[in-house]
Design a protein around this motif. Sequence first.
Motif, PDB file in Angstrom:
ATOM      1  N   UNK A 215      36.107  53.248  39.590  1.00  0.00           N
ATOM      2  CA  UNK A 215      37.480  53.247  40.092  1.00  0.00           C
ATOM      3  C   UNK A 215      37.621  52.378  41.344  1.00  0.00           C
ATOM      4  N   UNK A 216      36.834  51.292  41.371  1.00  0.00           N
ATOM      5  CA  UNK A 216      36.992  50.309  42.424  1.00  0.00           C
ATOM      6  C   UNK A 216      38.212  49.465  42.080  1.00  0.00           C
ATOM      7  N   UNK A 217      38.689  48.728  43.061  1.00  0.00           N
ATOM      8  CA  UNK A 217      39.923  47.957  42.933  1.00  0.00           C
ATOM      9  C   UNK A 217      39.609  46.471  43.105  1.00  0.00           C
ATOM     10  N   UNK A 218      39.991  45.672  42.118  1.00  0.00           N
ATOM     11  CA  UNK A 218      39.733  44.236  42.195  1.00  0.00           C
ATOM     12  C   UNK A 218      40.611  43.601  43.273  1.00  0.00           C
ATOM     13  N   UNK A 219      39.988  42.877  44.193  1.00  0.00           N
ATOM     14  CA  UNK A 219      40.723  42.125  45.210  1.00  0.00           C
ATOM     15  C   UNK A 219      41.263  40.835  44.599  1.00  0.00           C
ATOM     16  N   UNK A 220      40.560  40.320  43.605  1.00  0.00           N
ATOM     17  CA  UNK A 220      41.022  39.155  42.854  1.00  0.00           C
ATOM     18  C   UNK A 220      40.241  39.081  41.556  1.00  0.00           C
ATOM     19  N   UNK A 221      40.694  38.240  40.665  1.00  0.00           N
ATOM     20  CA  UNK A 221      40.020  38.069  39.378  1.00  0.00           C
ATOM     21  C   UNK A 221      38.581  37.596  39.603  1.00  0.00           C
ATOM     22  N   UNK A 222      37.644  38.029  38.754  1.00  0.00           N
ATOM     23  CA  UNK A 222      36.272  37.529  38.877  1.00  0.00           C
ATOM     24  C   UNK A 222      36.221  36.000  38.782  1.00  0.00           C
ATOM     25  N   UNK A 223      35.345  35.424  39.559  1.00  0.00           N
ATOM     26  CA  UNK A 223      35.129  33.977  39.589  1.00  0.00           C
ATOM     27  C   UNK A 223      33.928  33.666  38.700  1.00  0.00           C
ATOM     28  N   UNK A 224      34.155  32.952  37.617  1.00  0.00           N
ATOM     29  CA  UNK A 224      33.087  32.597  36.685  1.00  0.00           C
ATOM     30  C   UNK A 224      32.776  31.117  36.864  1.00  0.00           C
ATOM     31  N   UNK A 225      31.560  30.827  37.281  1.00  0.00           N
ATOM     32  CA  UNK A 225      31.099  29.456  37.535  1.00  0.00           C
ATOM     33  C   UNK A 225      30.310  29.015  36.301  1.00  0.00           C
ATOM     34  N   UNK A 226      30.998  28.380  35.357  1.00  0.00           N
ATOM     35  CA  UNK A 226      30.462  28.097  34.019  1.00  0.00           C
ATOM     36  C   UNK A 226      29.782  26.741  33.915  1.00  0.00           C
ATOM     37  N   UNK A 227      28.790  26.703  33.012  1.00  0.00           N
ATOM     38  CA  UNK A 227      28.200  25.442  32.586  1.00  0.00           C
ATOM     39  C   UNK A 227      27.198  24.850  33.567  1.00  0.00           C
ATOM     40  N   UNK A 228      27.060  23.555  33.465  1.00  0.00           N
ATOM     41  CA  UNK A 228      26.117  22.841  34.333  1.00  0.00           C
ATOM     42  C   UNK A 228      26.507  23.029  35.799  1.00  0.00           C
ATOM     43  N   UNK A 229      25.495  23.015  36.668  1.00  0.00           N
ATOM     44  CA  UNK A 229      25.720  23.191  38.101  1.00  0.00           C
ATOM     45  C   UNK A 229      26.664  22.122  38.628  1.00  0.00           C
ATOM     46  N   UNK A 230      27.611  22.547  39.449  1.00  0.00           N
ATOM     47  CA  UNK A 230      28.524  21.628  40.130  1.00  0.00           C
ATOM     48  C   UNK A 230      28.531  21.962  41.616  1.00  0.00           C
ATOM     49  N   UNK A 231      28.537  20.956  42.448  1.00  0.00           N
ATOM     50  CA  UNK A 231      28.534  21.179  43.893  1.00  0.00           C
ATOM     51  C   UNK A 231      29.735  22.010  44.332  1.00  0.00           C
ATOM     52  N   UNK A 232      30.845  21.884  43.643  1.00  0.00           N
ATOM     53  CA  UNK A 232      32.055  22.622  43.996  1.00  0.00           C
ATOM     54  C   UNK A 232      31.938  24.131  43.813  1.00  0.00           C
ATOM     55  N   UNK A 233      30.923  24.597  43.081  1.00  0.00           N
ATOM     56  CA  UNK A 233      30.733  26.040  42.911  1.00  0.00           C
ATOM     57  C   UNK A 233      30.573  26.736  44.269  1.00  0.00           C
ATOM     58  N   UNK A 234      29.796  26.138  45.147  1.00  0.00           N
ATOM     59  CA  UNK A 234      29.568  26.752  46.462  1.00  0.00           C
ATOM     60  C   UNK A 234      30.880  26.843  47.245  1.00  0.00           C
ATOM     61  N   UNK A 235      31.711  25.821  47.148  1.00  0.00           N
ATOM     62  CA  UNK A 235      33.006  25.858  47.838  1.00  0.00           C
ATOM     63  C   UNK A 235      33.879  26.999  47.319  1.00  0.00           C
ATOM     64  N   UNK A 236      33.860  27.219  46.010  1.00  0.00           N
ATOM     65  CA  UNK A 236      34.660  28.295  45.426  1.00  0.00           C
ATOM     66  C   UNK A 236      34.184  29.665  45.900  1.00  0.00           C
ATOM     67  N   UNK A 237      32.870  29.841  45.972  1.00  0.00           N
ATOM     68  CA  UNK A 237      32.318  31.120  46.441  1.00  0.00           C
ATOM     69  C   UNK A 237      32.616  31.309  47.925  1.00  0.00           C
ATOM     70  N   UNK A 238      32.514  30.243  48.699  1.00  0.00           N
ATOM     71  CA  UNK A 238      32.835  30.325  50.123  1.00  0.00           C
ATOM     72  C   UNK A 238      34.289  30.754  50.321  1.00  0.00           C
ATOM     73  N   UNK A 239      35.198  30.175  49.550  1.00  0.00           N
ATOM     74  CA  UNK A 239      36.617  30.547  49.638  1.00  0.00           C
ATOM     75  C   UNK A 239      36.847  32.001  49.236  1.00  0.00           C
ATOM     76  N   UNK A 240      36.160  32.440  48.198  1.00  0.00           N
ATOM     77  CA  UNK A 240      36.284  33.830  47.751  1.00  0.00           C
ATOM     78  C   UNK A 240      35.851  34.794  48.853  1.00  0.00           C
TER      79      UNK A 240
END
Length: 154
Positions: A116-141
């Motif tokens: 019964x936890x509450x989502x603060x936002x939709x899960x962030x799925x970092x799909x496929x081959x590694x992209x440098x932008x993944x770290x930026x998305x996690x930092x923003x989250x």
Amino acid sequence: MPRRLLIVTHAPSPNTRALAEAAERGARHPEIEGVEVVVKAPLDTGPDDVRACDAILLGTTENLGYMAGLTKDFFDRCYYPVLEDKQGLPCALYVRAGHDGTGTRRAVEGIVTGLRWRWAQEPLILRGEWQAGFADQVEELAMAMAAGLEAGIL
């Protein structure tokens, strides 16, 4: 008294360690002063850590279409001990998925629903081959989680 953001992240590779570091960097943004940030590996995190936090950010890898075994172990050890105490806990998730992340997301969502936890936002799925932008998305989250805690909206 500062609010506490617990970041529980499974980081077995250089890329996933970069994501964990990005989460910590975002949560500790210099303009966010009223939040204490605790970063732990799933194996090092127990029910007392969850009870002591005001929000939780989970990071896991996709392993065989499911969450990492150590992430599942964290839930196995903490589920019943925190079930009554932490209903409504704001949470977020990021998944480093080599494929589509669907099974991992579904599994974590099922556990979070049971807790019964509450989502603060939709899960962030970092799909496929590694992209440098993944770290930026996690930092923003992580920054959004910490800022929300500080502002009292989470």
